[in-house]
Design an enzyme around this catalytic site. Structure first.
Site, PDB file in Angstrom:
ATOM      1  N   LYS A  53     -21.419  16.758   1.085  1.00 26.43           N
ATOM      2  CA  LYS A  53     -21.334  16.902  -0.373  1.00 26.43           C
ATOM      3  C   LYS A  53     -20.349  17.981  -0.784  1.00 26.43           C
ATOM      4  O   LYS A  53     -19.661  17.862  -1.795  1.00 26.43           O
ATOM      5  CB  LYS A  53     -22.717  17.206  -0.946  1.00 26.43           C
ATOM      6  CG  LYS A  53     -23.676  16.019  -0.851  1.00 26.43           C
ATOM      7  CD  LYS A  53     -25.030  16.343  -1.454  1.00 26.43           C
ATOM      8  CE  LYS A  53     -25.945  15.134  -1.366  1.00 26.43           C
ATOM      9  NZ  LYS A  53     -27.287  15.413  -1.956  1.00 26.43           N
ATOM     10  N   LYS A  81     -26.072   5.391  -6.976  1.00 20.78           N
ATOM     11  CA  LYS A  81     -26.443   5.585  -8.383  1.00 20.78           C
ATOM     12  C   LYS A  81     -25.451   6.474  -9.109  1.00 20.78           C
ATOM     13  O   LYS A  81     -25.560   6.639 -10.317  1.00 20.78           O
ATOM     14  CB  LYS A  81     -27.845   6.165  -8.497  1.00 20.78           C
ATOM     15  CG  LYS A  81     -28.060   7.522  -7.847  1.00 20.78           C
ATOM     16  CD  LYS A  81     -29.513   7.915  -7.910  1.00 20.78           C
ATOM     17  CE  LYS A  81     -29.754   9.240  -7.196  1.00 20.78           C
ATOM     18  NZ  LYS A  81     -31.181   9.603  -7.193  1.00 20.78           N
ATOM     19  N   LYS A 118     -22.753   2.348   0.925  1.00 17.87           N
ATOM     20  CA  LYS A 118     -24.107   2.308   0.381  1.00 17.87           C
ATOM     21  C   LYS A 118     -24.053   2.102  -1.128  1.00 17.87           C
ATOM     22  O   LYS A 118     -23.202   2.647  -1.810  1.00 17.87           O
ATOM     23  CB  LYS A 118     -24.824   3.627   0.712  1.00 17.87           C
ATOM     24  CG  LYS A 118     -26.288   3.658   0.338  1.00 17.87           C
ATOM     25  CD  LYS A 118     -26.977   4.886   0.915  1.00 17.87           C
ATOM     26  CE  LYS A 118     -26.558   6.153   0.231  1.00 17.87           C
ATOM     27  NZ  LYS A 118     -27.383   7.321   0.633  1.00 17.87           N
TER      28      LYS A 118
END
Length: 344
Positions: A114, A209, A206
């Site tokens: 991240k 969202k 993947k």
């Protein structure tokens, strides 16, 4: 020491819920309330490790709690609440910050992923949030956690923190009357195969969202029936017909993803799905998948919308859940304060 069989899990309100969240996590939570004490949290404190618009954070917190209930969780049988209402999470997290070692945190691959090359500019919370995750779990002396592959390293850290706390304070723990460990060594809970849903536009990625490159790549739980059907019918595929068995899906990521979604939504194996569609083209399969997805997801979306619109009811459910969570957390935290030497 014998610990009550208790499960803790949570979802971070950092983006809109999608099909992957439902098949990979939320749906797996429901049967566990028949066998364990279950605590399901909206981990809003985790969400702010990166910037969140406050109104979006509130909206998504309500939506996740509504999704839990719409998917089948009973707020009378499971404890459903948002993390920030129980401040013992933050207090125990600080103590665990002082138990955990910098080297442990530095090895967390999710932080590296991240933060990327920008690690000097991300929040301290993003670096330290595995400690908060450990506090979430151990505050309730949870014996098991249903986790995906991307969270296994964090559960190992939780176990390391529990072991070090139990070891470092073993004298004080014994003086408090505990014969063995104060915190359990939490186990990974096997809940059966959870579908790892991929992007409808790129089967190598993947379903996300928050990072979708196309509006058509992700099915959101609040999508209406038309949107769900449209996204499935426009999903990327290859020119080959469907095989008759799962082995034939190797090296066909988009095909494997769509067949896997059908299998998960229909509670069948991939081989059972292909037994009915083997040799057929996407013109037959996609409409069938669209109809199935709409039949499963539309009732959930409708119930979510009803619940989210009733803020009074949602606030009541979340307050009740927080009160019940605090009833477990407060005595644990009182013992921790005594063990570490805080004056009460």
């Amino acid at each position: 020491m014998t610990f009550t069989p208790r499960i803790f899990s949570g979802i971070k309100p950092s983006g809109d819920l999608h099909l992957g969240n439902y098949l990979g996590a939320i749906r797996q939570f429901v049967p566990l309330q028949d066998t364990h004490e279950t605590i399901y949290c909206v981990v809003d404190m985790h969400a702010i490790t990166v910037w969140q618009e406050p109104e979006d954070l509130k909206r998504r917190t309500y939506e996740i709690a509504a999704a839990y209930i719409a998917a089948g969780l009973d707020p009378k049988r499971s404890i459903i609440f948002n993390q920030s209402q129980v401040m013992e999470h933050a207090e125990l997290s600080w103590i665990f910050n002082c138990v955990a070692r910098m080297g442990w945190m530095a090895r967390m691959t999710q932080f590296k992923d991240k933060a990327g090359e920008n690690s000097e500019n991300v929040s301290l919370g993003l670096f330290a949030y595995p400690s908060l995750m450990a506090a979430d779990i151990l505050l309730y002396k949870s014996t098991a956690v249903p986790v995906g592959e991307d969270q296994r390293q964090h559960l190992e850290l939780t176990r390391d923190i529990a072991k070090k706390f139990n070891h470092d304070f073993r004298k004080q723990i014994a003086e408090l009357g505990f014969e063995e460990d104060f915190f359990p060594i939490t186990e990974t809970l096997a809940t059966g195969p959870a579908m790892r849903v991929k992007s409808l536009k790129d089967g190598s990625k993947k379903m996300s969202k928050s990072e979708s490159t196309s509006d058509l790549a992700t099915i959101y739980l609040l999508d209406d029936a038309d949107a769900v059907a449209k996204k499935i019918k426009r999903a990327t595929t290859d020119p080959e017909p469907l095989p008759s068995e799962a082995a034939g899906l190797e090296s066909r990521p988009e095909a494997e993803n769509l067949v896997g979604i059908y299998a998960a939504l229909s509670n069948q194996s991939v081989d059972a799905v292909l037994a009915g569609f083997g040799g057929k083209g996407w013109g037959a399969f996609k409409p069938a998948l669209a109809d199935l997805a709409v039949s499963v997801l539309s009732p959930i979306a409708n119930e979510m919308q009803r619940l989210v619109a009733d803020r009074g009811e949602m606030d009541r459910i979340l307050r009740d859940g927080a009160d019940r969570a605090r009833a477990i957390a407060a005595p644990v935290m009182a013992d921790v304060r005594q063990i570490v030497g805080f004056i009460r």
